[in-house]
Design a protein around this motif. Structure first.
Motif, PDB file in Angstrom:
ATOM      1  N   GLY A 110     -13.903  27.767 -62.633  1.00  0.00           N
ATOM      2  CA  GLY A 110     -13.920  26.543 -63.275  1.00  0.00           C
ATOM      3  C   GLY A 110     -14.646  25.913 -62.164  1.00  0.00           C
ATOM      4  O   GLY A 110     -14.742  25.543 -61.175  1.00  0.00           O
ATOM      5  N   THR A 111     -15.008  25.269 -63.064  1.00  0.00           N
ATOM      6  CA  THR A 111     -16.222  23.730 -62.234  1.00  0.00           C
ATOM      7  C   THR A 111     -15.292  23.232 -61.566  1.00  0.00           C
ATOM      8  O   THR A 111     -14.228  22.414 -62.811  1.00  0.00           O
ATOM      9  N   THR A 112     -14.817  22.784 -59.966  1.00  0.00           N
ATOM     10  CA  THR A 112     -14.882  21.875 -59.375  1.00  0.00           C
ATOM     11  C   THR A 112     -14.692  20.307 -59.640  1.00  0.00           C
ATOM     12  O   THR A 112     -14.068  19.389 -59.651  1.00  0.00           O
ATOM     13  N   SER A 113     -16.359  20.496 -59.756  1.00  0.00           N
ATOM     14  CA  SER A 113     -16.650  19.205 -60.764  1.00  0.00           C
ATOM     15  C   SER A 113     -17.759  19.121 -61.570  1.00  0.00           C
ATOM     16  O   SER A 113     -18.195  20.492 -61.922  1.00  0.00           O
ATOM     17  N   LEU A 114     -17.833  17.859 -62.648  1.00  0.00           N
ATOM     18  CA  LEU A 114     -18.856  18.136 -63.463  1.00  0.00           C
ATOM     19  C   LEU A 114     -20.879  18.713 -63.148  1.00  0.00           C
ATOM     20  O   LEU A 114     -20.701  18.226 -62.070  1.00  0.00           O
ATOM     21  N   ILE A 115     -21.319  19.825 -64.035  1.00  0.00           N
ATOM     22  CA  ILE A 115     -21.892  19.686 -63.928  1.00  0.00           C
ATOM     23  C   ILE A 115     -22.901  19.114 -64.768  1.00  0.00           C
ATOM     24  O   ILE A 115     -22.656  17.946 -66.228  1.00  0.00           O
ATOM     25  N   LYS A 116     -23.835  18.618 -63.969  1.00  0.00           N
ATOM     26  CA  LYS A 116     -24.743  17.263 -65.044  1.00  0.00           C
ATOM     27  C   LYS A 116     -26.281  17.742 -64.937  1.00  0.00           C
ATOM     28  O   LYS A 116     -26.879  17.867 -63.725  1.00  0.00           O
ATOM     29  N   TYR A 117     -26.758  17.424 -66.118  1.00  0.00           N
ATOM     30  CA  TYR A 117     -28.599  17.681 -66.546  1.00  0.00           C
ATOM     31  C   TYR A 117     -28.871  16.602 -67.732  1.00  0.00           C
ATOM     32  O   TYR A 117     -28.188  15.671 -68.096  1.00  0.00           O
ATOM     33  N   GLN A 118     -29.615  16.340 -67.850  1.00  0.00           N
ATOM     34  CA  GLN A 118     -30.131  15.390 -68.819  1.00  0.00           C
ATOM     35  C   GLN A 118     -30.508  16.372 -70.380  1.00  0.00           C
ATOM     36  O   GLN A 118     -30.970  17.922 -70.379  1.00  0.00           O
ATOM     37  N   ASP A 119     -29.815  15.848 -70.968  1.00  0.00           N
ATOM     38  CA  ASP A 119     -30.012  16.756 -71.863  1.00  0.00           C
ATOM     39  C   ASP A 119     -31.402  16.680 -73.130  1.00  0.00           C
ATOM     40  O   ASP A 119     -32.097  15.895 -72.789  1.00  0.00           O
ATOM     41  N   PRO A 120     -32.391  17.974 -73.347  1.00  0.00           N
ATOM     42  CA  PRO A 120     -33.547  17.778 -73.824  1.00  0.00           C
ATOM     43  C   PRO A 120     -33.635  17.452 -74.620  1.00  0.00           C
ATOM     44  O   PRO A 120     -34.593  17.334 -74.708  1.00  0.00           O
ATOM     45  N   ILE A 164     -15.924  31.268 -54.079  1.00  0.00           N
ATOM     46  CA  ILE A 164     -16.867  31.431 -55.134  1.00  0.00           C
ATOM     47  C   ILE A 164     -17.159  30.029 -56.109  1.00  0.00           C
ATOM     48  O   ILE A 164     -18.037  29.533 -56.752  1.00  0.00           O
ATOM     49  N   SER A 165     -16.421  29.605 -57.322  1.00  0.00           N
ATOM     50  CA  SER A 165     -16.308  28.626 -57.212  1.00  0.00           C
ATOM     51  C   SER A 165     -16.618  27.453 -57.119  1.00  0.00           C
ATOM     52  O   SER A 165     -17.434  26.576 -57.811  1.00  0.00           O
ATOM     53  N   ALA A 166     -16.833  26.815 -55.496  1.00  0.00           N
ATOM     54  CA  ALA A 166     -17.724  25.950 -55.366  1.00  0.00           C
ATOM     55  C   ALA A 166     -19.091  25.888 -54.821  1.00  0.00           C
ATOM     56  O   ALA A 166     -19.522  24.988 -55.173  1.00  0.00           O
ATOM     57  N   ARG A 167     -19.540  27.239 -55.322  1.00  0.00           N
ATOM     58  CA  ARG A 167     -20.691  27.754 -55.112  1.00  0.00           C
ATOM     59  C   ARG A 167     -21.531  27.410 -56.711  1.00  0.00           C
ATOM     60  O   ARG A 167     -22.401  28.589 -56.417  1.00  0.00           O
ATOM     61  N   VAL A 168     -20.711  28.234 -57.353  1.00  0.00           N
ATOM     62  CA  VAL A 168     -21.182  28.681 -58.249  1.00  0.00           C
ATOM     63  C   VAL A 168     -22.041  27.235 -59.618  1.00  0.00           C
ATOM     64  O   VAL A 168     -22.761  27.360 -59.767  1.00  0.00           O
ATOM     65  N   ILE A 169     -21.358  26.146 -59.316  1.00  0.00           N
ATOM     66  CA  ILE A 169     -21.875  25.043 -59.465  1.00  0.00           C
ATOM     67  C   ILE A 169     -23.435  25.097 -59.373  1.00  0.00           C
ATOM     68  O   ILE A 169     -23.911  24.614 -61.192  1.00  0.00           O
TER      69      ILE A 169
END
Length: 336
Positions: A110-120, A164-169
């Motif tokens: 599970g993501t430990t913090s938000l995955i942030k990106y721009q909605d295309p 692993i969880s810390a590295r998947v984001i």
């Protein structure tokens, strides 16, 4: 007595990872301390691997189930170690590490913090949360020891899952930014997104000494700011669709709503004037809307029943008065 204890310790010469705990992935053998005894036997059980570390460097890796006599068998680097053996006691310490070779299944991430990106599509920032599961196994024991184990004498499965969880984001964020999925398309394309992410993760994690497989996304969610933006888009889209359904331009509906709201909130003469103006504008817009409905009617598509439904929608939306509704309804019914 001390001498006898020392002799007994020398006779305990079997090096083996017996009954490894179910929650341990990597463990240093330390039953007889960290000194390898002359004439010791090494047993590597099924599903296990063994690493020899001398003065902080990996010198040999045994990956197959085996029974090895360290005094006579040709084991890599063992002849070097024996040069330092004096009276059955080594003055140079050697580390022996056992690890699981079997695949570790159904691990949750599970993501430990938000995955942030721009909605295309809508061009606003997305804050995404995601979770799922995967399987993994140690593929390169040397790289795993150097990059993950370090100075630890034990690595647990739960502890490694956090790594692993810390590295998947970062790989997930990079993939979502590259693949141009709008927020509305994520759930419908979970499997494709998971496949793309697993390729990126395989490249990253292979360098760390382990392989990852069966990577799946089980669910996603958004932060509060993103949800507010999504709900606003949904509301506006629904209003625009409703206006189109009754044959009105969405901009006109917004204009009528604004004038009606202003008429409600104003008081005194200004309010009366605003109300009068709103009523005149409302009447003009509704007359135009009714005229458009009449002139644009296509008998092959828009039958009288459809017009009656549209008329009712206008009345229920309070865009026409009851008198206007009754008069227009009677006009439509008279065409039967």
């Amino acid at each position: 007595m001390a001498i006898m204890d020392g002799i007994k310790r020398q006779l305990r010469s079997v090096i083996e990872w017996q009954n490894p705990p179910a929650d341990v992935l990597f463990m240093q053998w330390s039953e007889n301390g960290d000194e390898i005894k002359n004439a010791s036997k090494l047993i590597v059980g099924p599903g296990q691997g063994c690493i020899f570390v001398y003065e902080g460097q990996v010198k040999a890796i045994i990956e197959e189930q085996s029974l090895i006599n360290l005094q006579t068998d040709n084991v890599p680097f063992w002849t070097t170690i024996k040069k330092f053996m004096q009276f059955f006691v080594s003055e140079h310490k050697v580390g022996i590490y056992f690890y699981r070779k079997t695949k570790i299944l159904d691990q949750k991430w599970g993501t430990t913090s938000l995955i942030k990106y721009q909605d295309p599509k809508y061009q606003f920032p997305i804050g995404l949360k995601a979770y799922g599961n995967y399987s993994y196994q140690i593929a390169d024991a040397n790289a795993f020891f150097v990059n993950i184990v370090g100075s630890h004498n034990q690595i647990g499965i739960d502890e490694f899952r956090k790594i692993i969880s810390a590295r998947v984001i970062q790989p997930i964020s990079d993939y979502l930014a590259e693949c141009s999925y709008s927020y509305a398309d994520i759930d419908a394309n979970r499997e494709e997104i998971a496949r793309g992410i697993s390729i990126k993760l395989a490249i990253v994690f292979r360098k760390l000494g382990f392989s990852i497989s069966d990577f799946r996304i089980e669910g996603t969610d958004f932060d509060d700011d993103t949800l507010r933006r999504i709900n606003r888009i949904a509301d506006l889209t629904a209003e625009a669709h409703a206006a189109q359904t009754v044959g009105l331009d969405y901009a006109k509906v917004q204009q009528l709503d604004a004038m009606r709201e202003a008429a409600r909130n104003e008081s005194g003469a200004a309010g009366a004037g605003m109300g009068l103006g709103a009523g005149v504008a409302l009447g003009q817009n509704m007359a135009q809307g009714m005229s458009d409905m009449t002139h644009n009617a296509n008998p092959a598509i828009d039958d009288i029943t459809g017009k009656l439904k549209q008329l009712k929608l206008l009345f229920e939306a309070q865009l026409i008065s009851e008198a206007e509704y009754s008069a227009k309804k009677q006009e439509l019914l008279s065409r039967f």
